[in-house]
Scaffold this motif. Structure first.
Motif, short mmCIF file in Angstrom:
data_model
loop_
_atom_site.label_atom_id
_atom_site.label_comp_id
_atom_site.label_asym_id
_atom_site.label_seq_id
_atom_site.Cartn_x
_atom_site.Cartn_y
_atom_site.Cartn_z
N GLU A 162 28.14 117.88 28.89
CA GLU A 162 27.46 118.93 28.14
C GLU A 162 26.18 118.40 27.49
N LYS A 163 26.22 117.12 27.06
CA LYS A 163 25.07 116.51 26.40
C LYS A 163 24.01 116.12 27.42
N HIS A 164 24.45 115.67 28.59
CA HIS A 164 23.52 115.21 29.64
C HIS A 164 23.78 116.04 30.90
N LYS A 165 23.30 117.26 30.92
CA LYS A 165 23.62 118.21 31.99
C LYS A 165 23.12 117.77 33.35
N LEU A 166 22.10 116.94 33.40
CA LEU A 166 21.51 116.54 34.69
C LEU A 166 22.10 115.25 35.24
N TRP A 167 23.02 114.64 34.52
CA TRP A 167 23.59 113.36 34.96
C TRP A 167 24.82 113.60 35.84
N LYS A 178 2.26 113.71 37.99
CA LYS A 178 3.32 114.57 38.49
C LYS A 178 2.76 115.99 38.62
N GLY A 179 3.19 116.72 39.62
CA GLY A 179 2.64 118.05 39.88
C GLY A 179 2.53 118.92 38.64
N LYS A 180 1.43 119.61 38.53
CA LYS A 180 1.17 120.43 37.36
C LYS A 180 2.19 121.56 37.26
N PHE A 181 2.43 122.05 36.05
CA PHE A 181 3.30 123.21 35.85
C PHE A 181 2.79 123.99 34.64
N LEU A 182 3.05 125.28 34.65
CA LEU A 182 2.60 126.17 33.59
C LEU A 182 3.47 126.02 32.34
N MET A 183 2.84 125.96 31.20
CA MET A 183 3.56 125.98 29.94
C MET A 183 3.69 127.43 29.47
N GLU A 194 8.61 108.79 42.84
CA GLU A 194 8.84 110.19 43.14
C GLU A 194 10.22 110.62 42.67
N ARG A 195 11.21 109.72 42.79
CA ARG A 195 12.57 110.05 42.34
C ARG A 195 12.60 110.25 40.83
N MET A 196 11.86 109.42 40.10
CA MET A 196 11.77 109.59 38.66
C MET A 196 11.09 110.91 38.32
N HIS A 197 10.10 111.29 39.10
CA HIS A 197 9.41 112.56 38.87
C HIS A 197 10.36 113.74 39.01
N ARG A 198 11.30 113.64 39.93
CA ARG A 198 12.26 114.73 40.11
C ARG A 198 13.11 114.92 38.86
N ASP A 199 13.52 113.80 38.26
CA ASP A 199 14.30 113.88 37.02
C ASP A 199 13.44 114.42 35.88
N LEU A 200 12.18 113.98 35.83
CA LEU A 200 11.29 114.44 34.77
C LEU A 200 11.06 115.95 34.88
N LYS A 201 10.87 116.44 36.07
CA LYS A 201 10.64 117.88 36.26
C LYS A 201 11.85 118.68 35.82
N ALA A 202 13.04 118.20 36.20
CA ALA A 202 14.26 118.94 35.83
C ALA A 202 14.47 118.95 34.33
N ALA A 203 14.09 117.87 33.66
CA ALA A 203 14.34 117.76 32.22
C ALA A 203 13.25 118.41 31.37
N CYS A 204 12.02 118.44 31.87
CA CYS A 204 10.89 118.84 31.03
C CYS A 204 10.17 120.10 31.48
N ARG A 220 8.79 116.80 24.42
CA ARG A 220 9.83 116.82 25.44
C ARG A 220 9.65 115.66 26.43
N LEU A 221 8.41 115.36 26.79
CA LEU A 221 8.15 114.23 27.69
C LEU A 221 8.54 112.91 27.02
N ASN A 222 8.22 112.76 25.75
CA ASN A 222 8.58 111.54 25.02
C ASN A 222 10.09 111.36 24.95
N SER A 223 10.80 112.47 24.74
CA SER A 223 12.26 112.41 24.68
C SER A 223 12.84 111.98 26.02
N PHE A 224 12.26 112.49 27.11
CA PHE A 224 12.72 112.10 28.44
C PHE A 224 12.52 110.60 28.67
N VAL A 225 11.33 110.08 28.32
CA VAL A 225 11.04 108.65 28.51
C VAL A 225 12.01 107.78 27.71
N LYS A 226 12.29 108.16 26.49
CA LYS A 226 13.19 107.38 25.65
C LYS A 226 14.59 107.35 26.24
#
Length: 391
Positions: free
Chosen positions: A83-88, A152-157, A253-263, A277-283
């Motif tokens: 529940e805490k780490h839904k993507l793991w 990493k590929g751009k995305f709309l905020m 590229e594999r790290m980018h996939r995790d970053l996209k899913a999380a952020c 959110r990006l800083n939290s992902f890196v930490k």
């Protein structure tokens, strides 16, 4: 063979009715109903003992509690971590169980996966077509031999403005130095973030990127851009994936996939919130998330700081006396002789290159200690031409 699909109970009743007529042999009945002889005798035995009720399917559920069943407290811990780490996945959650439970209570990774699957917490994976593997260009043995960088590929905020995250990571330890959100992918933004990272972590021997701006250009000599020449001045060699082959930098590229899913799913409202959110992902990625390629250690526990400090001032480079030193003008050309001009690269404007004569009108062109290409002084209508080293 199994019973046909129309209800199994109806098939069994029909089988018994045909058998009771005495008009067919067991072999004929098995062929007609497409079942094996052991199955036929088993159905007949159940009918003779219990009547038609004996034809019902028996429950396959184990009776009682299995002696090796996972402790309920551990099951709860698994679900809490998920529940805490839904993507793991199961492997990473299994690793974190050792922080809360004794080793003898912790189940296997497969059991953790089955528990997650039982509770509907495992997403089915798509089957991918098997392709011939392409081996990575680099396989570093030590930290800071090769760093990877990319936008990493751009995305709309939420405010309908695009965010372009710049990521920089060590290829050996997978340690992510930064994930910095920018409004544009340009030289100034990238150079400013690289400077911050270099000052904190030191510099690598090589930086591996793709061919997109501002990192590389397939139309330029050796694909070098202004950012590439800055790397060279710092003592870093820029290296590239082949065009249209991002998988050659697959770790990044594999790290980018995790970053996209999380952020980015969903994204934040504005760049300031997105950066948090990006800083939290890196930490989390560096200090909490176990990495399979690191034997389930975290990147932070494996990474070592570079022993090469960032030079705040670019050291002047003196070419050997045997080289002819030429200054690149504002339009990217150098004067060759009294009347001729040779175009080199607009990214080198204001800098000096060195030319080493090889004989027969062929010259080797360098920027500092990096080879750029060949200059063939074949005069045609009063012009000399620069030939690539690929020719």
């Amino acid at each position: 063979m199994p019973w046909k699909e129309s209800t199994t109970m109806e098939q069994k009743i029909e089988f018994i009715c045909e058998w009771r007529t005495g008009n067919h042999t067991i072999t004929e009945l098995c062929r007609s109903f497409e079942i094996s002889r052991p199955t036929a005798y088993k159905i007949i035995a159940r009918f003779e003992e219990e009547g038609y009720e004996g034809l019902r399917e028996l429950s396959r559920k184990p009776r009682g509690t299995h002696p090796n069943a996972t402790d309920e407290m551990v099951v709860g811990g698994i679900l809490l971590l998920k529940e805490k780490h839904k993507l793991w996945g199961a492997k990473k959650i299994h690793k974190l169980l050792y922080n809360d439970f004794s080793e003898e209570k912790i189940p296997t990774v497969l059991t953790v996966h089955n528990i997650l699957k039982k509770h509907g917490l495992v997403s089915p994976q798509k089957r991918l077509r098997r392709v011939k593997p392409i081996h990575p260009i680099f396989d570093p043995k030590l930290c800071n031999e090769v760093w990877s960088a990319d936008y990493k590929g751009k995305f709309l905020m939420g405010n309908k403005i695009y965010c372009h995250p710049l990521t920089i990571a060590d290829s050996k330890s997978r340690f992510v130095f930064t994930a910095k959100g920018h409004y544009k992918e340009n030289l100034a933004s990238a150079k400013a973030e690289f400077t911050k990272v270099f000052r904190k972590y030191g510099i690598p021997q090589q930086i591996h990127t793709d061919n997109g701006s501002p990192f590389g250009s397939v139309a330029a000599i050796q694909r070098f851009t202004r950012l590439s020449y800055w790397f060279i001045e710092l003592g870093i060699m820029p290296v590239y994936s082949d065009p249209s082959h991002p998988e050659q930098n697959g770790r990044h590229e594999r790290m980018h996939r995790d970053l996209k899913a999380a952020c980015a799913k969903p994204s934040a409202h504005d760049l300031k919130a997105q950066q948090r959110r990006l800083n939290s992902f890196v930490k989390e990625y560096n200090h909490v998330r176990p990495h399979e390629a690191l034997e389930m250690q975290t990147p932070a526990s494996v990474h070592e700081f570079s022993t090469r400090p960032f030079p705040e001032k670019i050291v002047r480079f003196d070419y050997d006396s045997e080289l002819k030193v030429l200054k690149v003008t504002r339009n990217g050309s150098v004067r060759w002789g009294s009347y001729n001009w040779v175009y080199v690269s607009a990214s080198l404007q204001g800098k000096h290159i060195g030319a080493l004569e090889m004989g027969n009108g062929i010259w080797r062109i360098f920027y500092r200690n990096v080879f750029l290409g060949f200059l063939a002084t074949i005069y045609h209508l009063g012009q000399a031409k620069l030939r690539s080293n690929l020719i």
